[in-house]
Design an enzyme around this catalytic site. Structure first.
Site, mmCIF file in Angstrom:
data_model
loop_
_atom_site.group_PDB
_atom_site.id
_atom_site.type_symbol
_atom_site.label_atom_id
_atom_site.label_comp_id
_atom_site.label_asym_id
_atom_site.label_seq_id
_atom_site.Cartn_x
_atom_site.Cartn_y
_atom_site.Cartn_z
ATOM 1 N N CYS A 160 0.858 -1.188 0.000
ATOM 2 C CA CYS A 160 0.000 0.000 0.000
ATOM 3 C C CYS A 160 0.893 1.236 0.000
ATOM 4 C CB CYS A 160 -0.904 -0.024 1.234
ATOM 5 S SG CYS A 160 -2.067 1.356 1.326
ATOM 6 N N CYS A 354 -8.442 5.902 -7.470
ATOM 7 C CA CYS A 354 -7.755 6.417 -6.283
ATOM 8 C C CYS A 354 -7.678 7.938 -6.344
ATOM 9 C CB CYS A 354 -6.344 5.850 -6.183
ATOM 10 S SG CYS A 354 -6.277 4.053 -6.167
#
Length: 426
Positions: A160, A354
């Protein structure tokens, strides 16, 4: 009456629970087991760490909203999964029998992989949980009082990366606002083979965009970096070449460091025989279902997804918000089909959208699907991304309070961008 148990009350668990209630109706029983009584909107944690949000702004007592939707909730957490008996053993001693089990347990943070890493030991800060973000904010305030070098990045094996990019550029913006940026050298240290890789092999021109942002804001970066320890305000790491050979060993002093850790699976989930890979992530088929246990499904960070490509320093593939909601929608549709006695199961599209905030601007990434090759691959930036991220925070918290999974206007908006949660039925 079918009983669906959902383990985890984060983004995935909340989404799947509300959608189960909507699709299965009152004829099904839905129970959520969380680790604690709070829901944390994790994408806002970087703001908490920098003081633009308070802890109470990004958490809520999730049990209240579950009860309004006739969803049972326990904050006790799961101690053991008896998959062959369809039974959960909770930490409070209780047992729960299920017909279907949906695992949305999220990750176990593996700071122990690097000596000195993590807020508990104090070698580095974290924004992975809201309490970590609160601790990081205290360290940030010390930096403001006594400016010095900063290192931001990710540890080897991390999957991540987006929050690290958000944090470093938002931090840089806040330091400029306080007029102390000139006293704070910033270095971004990452296992990625290049800036903007993000565990995805890049999205659109993410490499060019992030390099431009870092140059524009005077942020140095070092890629293919394998952090080995964080001791007494010094970060030790090896820099590797494309062949995986060490070409330089670094020692960087710092006043403030934030590193995202590698993840591993929940101990209770990892202990189930033949359910997980060696790291404790749940192995699923294309329908988000366990090949070993056909009544167990999984969504989110706990799902085993192989890396996009081999890299000199290992990096994993991220599981982003829209991708997780794609998984949960597929799970709900498939449980609905199984309850109806059909085998018309559906697959998630696994698309990624995102929004990365960067202070007063931001970057947006759209990948359909998330893993290449892709049907659509786009990157954009501007002030609109910052405001879109703020709006998304308010919108998702609103959805949780209302107990809604995907209102029609959200579905239409995503469809306008060419984004669908589910693949068409064959």
């Amino acid at each position: 009456m079918a009983h669906v148990a959902v383990v985890g009350a984060g983004l995935g668990g909340v989404s799947v629970a509300f959608e189960l209630r909507e699709k299965l109706g009152k004829g099904a029983k839905v129970t959520v087991i969380g680790e604690g009584a709070e829901f944390n909107f994790v994408p806002s944690n970087p703001w908490v760490a920098l003081g633009t949000r308070k802890r109470d702004d990004v958490v809520m007592p999730i049990g209240d909203f579950f009860s309004k939707r006739d969803i049972e909730f326990s904050p006790a957490g799961v101690k053991e999964i008896k998959a062959k008996e369809n039974t959960l053993v909770l930490h409070d001693g209780g047992e729960l029998i299920y017909d279907y089990l949906v695992l949305c347990t999220g990750p176990k943070l593996d700071f122990a992989a690097v000596e000195g890493a993590g807020p508990d030991i104090g070698g580095s800060q974290s924004i992975c949980t809201v309490d970590h973000a609160v601790t990081s904010h205290q360290d940030y305030l010390k930096l403001c009082e006594n400016p010095g070098s900063v290192i931001i990045g990710a540890l080897p094996g991390a999957s991540c990366f987006g929050p690290a990019y958000e944090y470093v550029l938002s931090l840089e913006y806040e330091l400029r606002k306080k007029k102390i940026r000139d006293r704070v050298p910033i270095t971004f240290v990452t296992p990625e083979p290049y800036i903007g890789h993000m565990g995805l092999g890049g999205v659109g021109d993410s490499k060019g965009l992030m390099e431009h942002k870092f140059r524009e804001h005077g942020i140095k970066w070092i890629c293919n970096a394998k952090v080995t320890k964080l001791i007494d305000g010094v970060c030790y790491f090896d820099e590797l070449n494309e062949a995986g050979e060490v070409i330089k060993q670094h020692q960087l002093d710092y006043k403030h460091a934030m590193f995202l850790p590698p993840f591993k699976g929940s101990p209770a989930v990892a202990a189930v025989e033949e359910l997980c890979n060696p790291k404790g992530f749940v192995i699923t088929d294309k329908y988000q279902r366990s090949p070993k246990y056909p009544n167990i499904f999984a969504a989110g960070v706990c799902v085993a997804i192989p890396p996009i490509e081999a890299t000199p320093v290992p990096v994993g593939a991220p599981k982003t918000g829209l991708m997780i909601e794609s998984m949960t929608s597929a799970i709900v549709s498939n449980i609905e089909a199984l309850e109806a006695g059909t085998d018309e199961l559906v697959e998630p599209t696994l698309s990624a959208l995102c929004l990365a905030d960067m202070g007063n601007t931001g970057a947006a990434f759209l990948a359909i699907p998330q893993n290449p090759p892709r049907n659509r691959n786009w990157t954009g930036s501007g002030r609109w991304v910052h405001w879109a991220k703020v709006a998304f925070e308010k919108y998702f918290m609103y959805k949780v309070r209302r107990g809604t999974s995907e209102p029609i206007y959200e579905k239409l908006s995503l469809r306008f961008m060419g984004v669908e949660r589910l693949k068409p039925k064959k």
